[in-house]
Motif scaffolding. Structure first.
Motif: not given
Length: 246
Positions: A34, A68, A30
């Motif tokens: 992301l 996160v 992530l």
């Protein structure tokens, strides 16, 4: 034989960490992907974001780090809880050493910048300055002082040293942690030079030292990182306020 004496400044012996978990891997994935996924969002189609690009950028970063952060807390809550208890058992050590480590961080960073031939503003620093100019301080503190330090210390210290050292030499982990931490902060800069890297190399080196010296205490490195960022926020907003008043 008499018991081995504990080194001064090390509130607990270095502890054995468990192996990597699926939650650890999810946090890293992530953290890495992301921001890339966010870059493809059609944010320019949102009228409010077009009118407030700085606020939009801040909220996007807050969302990424928030996601996160939640995963990292799930993965590391047992370690952090234990480390907080260790620090709480020696409160005067913690209270006294944190500002000293902060001063050491500033000194080491200044030396690194000097050796690199001077400072050069990175894209990360420019982005922070832009946020300071367009977003109130009470919005930036959660991201820069709480979420950011927790996520980055979890990944670059807890995982890259505490757990990766089960597979690699600890000194290799120290170097990887410092270099990758610094590189990440200048990755989007057009000029990837030693001048842009130097401040983050100094910061990363002291955070690695603090983490290792306190027996891999994740709570301590998070606190030190957060304290440094808090100082930066106070200085940036103070300077920005002064320039507006002058």
């Amino acid at each position: 034989m008499p018991p081995a004496r504990r080194r001064p400044g090390n509130p607990a012996p270095t502890r054995r960490f468990g192996r990597f978990t699926g939650t650890d891997a999810l946090a890293v994935v992530l953290y890495a992907f992301l921001p890339l996924a966010a870059a493809f969002l059609p944010l320019e189609d949102v009228a409010w974001l077009r009118a407030n690009p700085v606020a939009g950028s801040y909220l996007l970063n807050l969302a990424v780090y928030g996601v996160v952060f939640i995963v990292a807390v799930v993965a590391a809550h047992a370690y952090v809880s234990r480390d907080v208890r260790i620090l709480a058992s020696r409160p005067w050590f913690t209270i006294g050493i944190l500002p000293l480590m902060l001063v050491a961080m500033l000194v080491v960073t200044a030396i690194a910048v000097s050796l690199a031939g001077g400072a050069q503003i990175s894209q990360n620093q420019e982005s922070v300055q832009t946020v300071v100019e367009g977003v109130p301080w009470w919005f930036t503190v959660p991201l820069l002082v709480i979420l950011g330090p927790f996520v980055e210390e979890f990944i670059f210290r807890h995982l890259m040293i505490g757990k990766l050292s089960l597979y690699l030499n600890r000194w290799v982990c120290y170097v990887l942690s410092t270099v990758l931490f610094a590189s990440l902060h200048v990755l989007s800069s057009s000029a990837f030079t030693m001048q842009t890297l130097a401040p983050y190399l100094g910061l990363g080196a002291v955070l690695v030292f603090a983490y290792a010296w306190t027996g891999n205490n994740l709570a301590f490195s998070i606190s030190l990182h957060g304290l440094k960022n808090l100082l930066s926020v106070v200085l940036l907003y103070s300077l920005n306020l002064s320039s507006l008043q002058s």
